[in-house]
Design a protein around this motif. Structure first.
Motif, short mmCIF file in Angstrom:
data_model
loop_
_atom_site.label_atom_id
_atom_site.label_comp_id
_atom_site.label_asym_id
_atom_site.label_seq_id
_atom_site.Cartn_x
_atom_site.Cartn_y
_atom_site.Cartn_z
N LYS A 1 0.82 -1.22 0.00
CA LYS A 1 0.00 0.00 0.00
C LYS A 1 0.85 1.27 0.00
O LYS A 1 0.40 2.32 -0.46
CB LYS A 1 -0.92 0.01 1.22
CG LYS A 1 -2.16 -0.86 1.08
CD LYS A 1 -3.02 -0.75 2.34
CE LYS A 1 -4.32 -1.50 2.21
NZ LYS A 1 -5.12 -1.43 3.46
N ARG A 2 2.07 1.16 0.51
CA ARG A 2 2.93 2.35 0.61
C ARG A 2 3.54 2.74 -0.74
O ARG A 2 4.09 3.83 -0.88
CB ARG A 2 4.05 2.11 1.63
CG ARG A 2 3.56 2.09 3.07
CD ARG A 2 4.70 2.20 4.06
NE ARG A 2 5.46 0.96 4.15
CZ ARG A 2 5.22 -0.01 5.02
NH1 ARG A 2 4.22 0.13 5.89
NH2 ARG A 2 5.94 -1.10 5.05
N ASN A 3 3.43 1.84 -1.72
CA ASN A 3 4.01 2.13 -3.04
C ASN A 3 2.92 2.67 -3.97
O ASN A 3 1.96 1.97 -4.28
CB ASN A 3 4.64 0.86 -3.63
CG ASN A 3 5.51 1.15 -4.83
OD1 ASN A 3 5.15 1.95 -5.70
ND2 ASN A 3 6.66 0.49 -4.89
N SER A 4 3.08 3.89 -4.42
CA SER A 4 2.06 4.54 -5.24
C SER A 4 1.93 3.92 -6.63
O SER A 4 0.96 4.17 -7.35
CB SER A 4 2.37 6.03 -5.39
OG SER A 4 3.64 6.21 -6.00
N ASN A 5 2.91 3.10 -7.02
CA ASN A 5 2.86 2.44 -8.34
C ASN A 5 2.06 1.13 -8.30
O ASN A 5 1.91 0.47 -9.33
CB ASN A 5 4.28 2.14 -8.83
CG ASN A 5 5.06 3.39 -9.12
OD1 ASN A 5 4.65 4.19 -9.95
ND2 ASN A 5 6.18 3.58 -8.43
N ILE A 6 1.58 0.77 -7.12
CA ILE A 6 0.91 -0.53 -6.95
C ILE A 6 -0.56 -0.34 -6.64
O ILE A 6 -0.94 0.51 -5.83
CB ILE A 6 1.61 -1.33 -5.83
CG1 ILE A 6 2.98 -1.82 -6.30
CG2 ILE A 6 0.74 -2.51 -5.38
CD1 ILE A 6 3.80 -2.51 -5.24
N THR A 7 -1.39 -1.15 -7.30
CA THR A 7 -2.82 -1.22 -7.01
C THR A 7 -3.11 -2.57 -6.39
O THR A 7 -2.82 -3.61 -6.99
CB THR A 7 -3.67 -1.05 -8.29
OG1 THR A 7 -3.42 0.23 -8.85
CG2 THR A 7 -5.15 -1.19 -7.98
N LEU A 8 -3.67 -2.58 -5.19
CA LEU A 8 -4.00 -3.82 -4.51
C LEU A 8 -5.35 -4.34 -5.02
O LEU A 8 -6.34 -3.62 -5.03
CB LEU A 8 -4.07 -3.59 -3.00
CG LEU A 8 -4.08 -4.83 -2.11
CD1 LEU A 8 -2.77 -5.58 -2.23
CD2 LEU A 8 -4.33 -4.42 -0.67
N ASN A 9 -5.36 -5.59 -5.48
CA ASN A 9 -6.59 -6.18 -6.03
C ASN A 9 -7.32 -7.09 -5.05
O ASN A 9 -8.53 -7.25 -5.15
CB ASN A 9 -6.25 -6.97 -7.30
CG ASN A 9 -5.66 -6.10 -8.38
OD1 ASN A 9 -6.12 -4.99 -8.62
ND2 ASN A 9 -4.61 -6.58 -9.03
N THR A 10 -6.58 -7.69 -4.14
CA THR A 10 -7.21 -8.55 -3.13
C THR A 10 -7.90 -7.70 -2.08
O THR A 10 -7.27 -6.81 -1.50
CB THR A 10 -6.15 -9.44 -2.45
OG1 THR A 10 -5.63 -10.36 -3.40
CG2 THR A 10 -6.75 -10.22 -1.29
N PRO A 11 -9.19 -7.94 -1.83
CA PRO A 11 -9.87 -7.15 -0.79
C PRO A 11 -9.34 -7.50 0.59
O PRO A 11 -8.98 -8.66 0.85
CB PRO A 11 -11.34 -7.55 -0.94
CG PRO A 11 -11.30 -8.90 -1.55
CD PRO A 11 -10.09 -8.93 -2.46
N VAL A 12 -9.27 -6.51 1.47
CA VAL A 12 -8.78 -6.75 2.82
C VAL A 12 -9.76 -7.64 3.59
O VAL A 12 -9.37 -8.53 4.33
CB VAL A 12 -8.55 -5.42 3.57
CG1 VAL A 12 -8.12 -5.68 5.01
CG2 VAL A 12 -7.50 -4.58 2.84
N GLU A 13 -11.06 -7.40 3.38
CA GLU A 13 -12.08 -8.19 4.04
C GLU A 13 -12.52 -9.36 3.14
O GLU A 13 -12.49 -9.26 1.93
CB GLU A 13 -13.30 -7.32 4.37
CG GLU A 13 -12.99 -6.12 5.26
CD GLU A 13 -12.56 -6.52 6.66
OE1 GLU A 13 -13.01 -7.58 7.13
OE2 GLU A 13 -11.76 -5.77 7.28
N GLN A 14 -12.94 -10.44 3.77
CA GLN A 14 -13.49 -11.62 3.09
C GLN A 14 -12.54 -12.17 2.03
O GLN A 14 -12.94 -12.48 0.91
CB GLN A 14 -14.86 -11.30 2.47
CG GLN A 14 -15.74 -12.55 2.32
CD GLN A 14 -17.19 -12.23 2.00
OE1 GLN A 14 -17.73 -11.25 2.50
NE2 GLN A 14 -17.83 -13.04 1.17
N SER A 15 -11.27 -12.30 2.43
CA SER A 15 -10.30 -12.93 1.54
C SER A 15 -9.48 -13.95 2.33
O SER A 15 -9.32 -13.83 3.55
CB SER A 15 -9.38 -11.90 0.89
OG SER A 15 -8.59 -11.23 1.85
N ALA A 16 -8.96 -14.94 1.63
CA ALA A 16 -8.20 -16.01 2.26
C ALA A 16 -6.88 -15.49 2.80
O ALA A 16 -6.36 -14.49 2.30
CB ALA A 16 -7.96 -17.13 1.24
N PRO A 17 -6.30 -16.16 3.79
CA PRO A 17 -5.07 -15.65 4.41
C PRO A 17 -3.83 -15.74 3.52
O PRO A 17 -2.85 -15.03 3.77
CB PRO A 17 -4.91 -16.54 5.65
CG PRO A 17 -5.65 -17.79 5.33
CD PRO A 17 -6.80 -17.37 4.48
#
Length: 380
Positions: free
Chosen positions: A275-291
């Protein structure tokens, strides 16, 4: 080497390998043979079936041994459709299934069956009401993946099972390949009729798997022959593979709580760093996702080149599912989540296991930053 492609396959436990070798050498008889060697092999097979049933909390007669997830998914889908084609010609699945499910549905479509593809929201999660809206008088099967293999979203399987209890003629198949050992799923009395798992996703050997078939559910067999596996799946059983798989399953289930806690901590560190890298988009949701699954995109960069740069640093990651990664096409899961084609083309998947360590995170994040900077300079 830091191995972060555990959703593609896991490293077998040493005990699993040792078990496979011992059974192969000392108990090599055909379990269908009448002599002593055959009887010994049959006894091991029966014990393995009982142990697998105990671990999954089902009946031994509901355990069908297969050659893995793809075969299990195909047997569940095609076996249902062929067995119940006189009852209806409509089947339902989602837009984000593993290829062994989506391609099986495509084959059924070519044979004249009607297929409904249920959408997902921006987090990759199915709405149970959308499934309900697709149900018809002619519906015979609903197939939904439990944990998506690309982004790790967890589908509301228990809610879907609850819905389908109102429609007793519709069977529910669940692809539990990515969920087993990471995200608990009760099979008994949950509305699930068919459920697939694969050994090499939980530190077992490739070429072995289980299809749970609920008592009373009938399937048309896809492999004809000697009527092994309760006549659902003919062919001489891979006794060594089956015994070693049940050992891997026991180790996995017994240590699941501790391992999931560890993996979750590692996942949180990766997500915070990404999340700290502005060049990266996180696709996995924080909630309701596998560990164990983290999917992200590097804005404007092709994922294949990025993966090879990380490999040069001794870090192994992947793009989409291993079954689709060589096609070099955009992630269908990310497109279904309404992500742009650019994001879908630059997706990277990190997938963890209990073998990964917290101290690896900073090494990997630094390597990611280095690779992004290197590629950015080349593009300029």
């Amino acid at each position: 080497m830091i191995y972060l492609d555990n959703s593609a396959t896991t490293k077998p436990f040493n005990d699993v390998i040792n078990s496979f070798v011992k059974i192969s050498q000392d108990y090599f008889g055909n379990p269908s043979s009448l002599h002593r060697l055959g009887g010994e092999a049959e006894k091991l097979l029966t014990q393995a079936r009982q142990q697998a049933a105990n671990l999954l909390e089902v009946s031994p007669s509901e355990i069908i041994f297969t050659a893995g997830g793809s075969e299990g998914n195909n047997l569940a889908i095609k076996g249902t459709v062929l067995q119940h084609k006189n009852r209806g010609n409509h089947i339902i699945t989602t837009e984000i299934e593993h290829p062994s499910v989506s391609e099986a549905f495509q084959q059924m479509k070519k044979l004249g069956f009607e297929v409904s593809y249920v959408p997902v929201n921006h987090n990759g999660i199915v709405d149970v009401e959308d499934i309900k809206r697709e149900i018809r008088e002619t519906t015979i099967l609903v197939s939904v993946i439990h944990v998506n293999n690309e982004v790790g979203t967890i589908q509301p399987i228990i809610d879907i099972g609850g819905l389908l209890k109102q429609y007793p003629k519709i069977l529910l198949h669940v692809d539990h390949v990515q969920g087993i050992g990471k995200v608990p799923l009760k099979l008994h009395n949950s509305g699930i009729d068919l459920c697939t798992i694969s050994a090499h996703k939980f530190n077992g050997l490739k070429g072995t798997g289980i299809l749970y078939v609920k008592q009373g559910v009938n399937l048309a067999p896809l492999i004809s022959g000697g009527e092994q596996e309760m006549q659902f799946r003919s062919g001489t059983e891979n006794v060594a593979g089956i015994v070693s798989m049940t050992k891997a399953l026991r180790i996995t289930i017994e240590n699941m709580e501790e391992n999931v806690k560890k993996i979750n901590k590692i996942k949180t560190e990766y997500i915070n760093g990404l999340k700290r890298n502005s060049n990266i988009t996180l696709n996995t949701p924080v909630e309701q996702s596998a560990p164990h699954i983290i999917n992200f995109s590097i804005n404007g960069l092709k994922s294949e080149v990025f993966i090879h740069l990380l490999e040069e640093e001794g870090i192994i990651v992947s793009t989409t599912s291993a079954c689709s990664s060589k096609k070099q096409s955009p992630s269908k899961t990310l497109l279904a989540m309404k992500k742009s084609k650019e994001i879908a083309n630059s997706a990277i998947r990190i997938s963890l296991s209990q073998s990964n360590e917290l101290q690896e995170v900073s090494i990997v994040l630094n390597a990611i930053d280095k690779a992004i900077n290197q590629l950015g300079k080349v593009m300029k």
